[in-house]
Design an enzyme around this catalytic site. Sequence first.
Site, short mmCIF file in Angstrom:
data_model
loop_
_atom_site.label_atom_id
_atom_site.label_comp_id
_atom_site.label_asym_id
_atom_site.label_seq_id
_atom_site.Cartn_x
_atom_site.Cartn_y
_atom_site.Cartn_z
N GLU A 157 0.84 -1.21 0.00
CA GLU A 157 0.00 0.00 0.00
C GLU A 157 0.87 1.26 0.00
OE1 GLU A 157 -4.20 -1.51 1.83
OE2 GLU A 157 -2.77 -0.64 3.25
N GLU A 273 -5.86 -7.22 -1.93
CA GLU A 273 -6.44 -7.21 -0.59
C GLU A 273 -7.90 -6.80 -0.68
OE1 GLU A 273 -4.76 -5.09 2.68
OE2 GLU A 273 -2.70 -5.51 2.09
#
Length: 570
Positions: A157, A273
């Site tokens: 991320e 995710e």
Amino acid sequence: MIRAYFSVLLFFVLSQVIAQEFYLGVDLSYVNEMEDCGAVYKNESGTEMDPYEIFSTKGANLVRLRLWHNPQWTNYSNFDDVKASITRAKSKGMNVLLNFHYSDFWADPGRQWRPEAWEDVETDEILGDSLYNYTYNTLNKLYQEGLLPEMIQIGNETNGNILIKRGTEDLSSGSPNLYPIDWDRQSLLFNRALEAVANVEINLDVDIKTIIHIADPKSAKYWLENAFLKGLDTFDIIGLSYYPQWHDLGVREVGDFVTALKNQFNREVMIVETGYPWTSNGLDQAGNILNWDSRLFTYSNNFSIEIQRDFMVELSWLVKENGGLGVIYWEPAWVSTNCQNYWNTGSHYENATLFDFNNQIHSGADFLSFNYDQKPVALEDQLVTFIVNMTGIDTKDGVYVTGDFSGENWQFLLMNKASGNIYEYSTIIPGRSEGAYVYYNNDIWSDAYREVVPENCALKWGTHRLYWIKGEQVQFDFAWGSCDQIPNSTFPGAKEPEHVYLFPTVVAEELSIGGAVEIVGIEIFDLGGYKHQIIESRERRISVEHLPSGIKIIRLITDAGVYTFKFIKK
């Protein structure tokens, strides 16, 4: 001629193989720790079973694993732990995605601490060398042990600047100077890691797919455009996080982003995710990170195992249909134990795993075995009717509805007069869609002709009404410029409410019933047909404080008949 025939045949065979390549994955980074903490996993029949075997049997073909550099606060997600996990995944026939966090702790959009071992590195060039050597050596060691992953994720991320000095800050605190991104530095560091993977491929004659990971599909376009401008473009796959709790998108919008990103950047796209709770309850004192904010109107604004399954099946189908490479469920086995994590005792995710509170796999995991050649029923087109009560409003220039369902540039759609001051317009909208709409009394783009939607029902952007489509036909009926809905016969045999009335129609705590009838029974449903429990009812007042927010249907059984109303629970 024979050569041409076999060339065509080979192309056809390869095309079929490529077309079938879709990853349905699970992130199992927590499993070793949970088992050491006493967790025992069970298959569908309640038999104890290795969780890797459970997921492989269900249909998972990819395992994602988190790798921290040298975490001193835990014995897990380090190199030795990852080796054990890769061994387990490969023994069950599943591919592996190794997720380099390049940190000793969680890396995410709000935190990107560099490893303690690199804390004193002063120049970006030397930091890049550290990245290169660490990445290359890790992969080389895994190769020597027959554990080389099929995919590598370069950071986790990484929406902001990476490898930030921590100094005296706590590991769990947010990192300063994440934004604005220093793209010269960002490109240098990422490219050194990518160079390491490329040289492993060359020197060991192997093929490894590389992934850049960005949280929130809406953030990816800007990030990637800047990255490509700075020469950060040698990776294979765009990885995305998508959680309804933090990313204001429906599942159909995610599919649209997959198509757009793939077309613009000529890269594969994967949801690396995602997660959706199956309950709001918990088993321990560790607060769950996914909560009521995860709810989607398109999924009845609620949680259940069935809703979790439908969410995952339909998200995965839409990603595949839009050309995506796969979908990975984050930490489906992070069940509750008595072990201490960094923040608390227990799990912060047991309400969103794919196991029930007895650690038995539940049907939320059925997305792994769904036949994706078959379109989920709830994604089929649905009949949608918009109805507006124009009492007291000028209609001489027509009544119109417009919204993002009407085309990219929003078209004025003329509504038909149904009866009296009631106007309606019906159309077809794909199931699980959601978006904005609003009414006009002229086909001119001017605020003078647009209804002012009250705050309580301006659920889109604070200015527009929200429509949401589930797996069935639906109607949206309001009075112009109001949250008051038009009474309609939702249930068979229901009467028009001429002898009884409900107030207020937008409520936070308590509903009141008016009218000279005797109340025999009360039932409250959401738009998906889910029946809510009535906690307290006294005289003609009903407590609704415990209900989740959204549009509700109340069914009043009286001595004069059955009446239905709609109300909005704030």
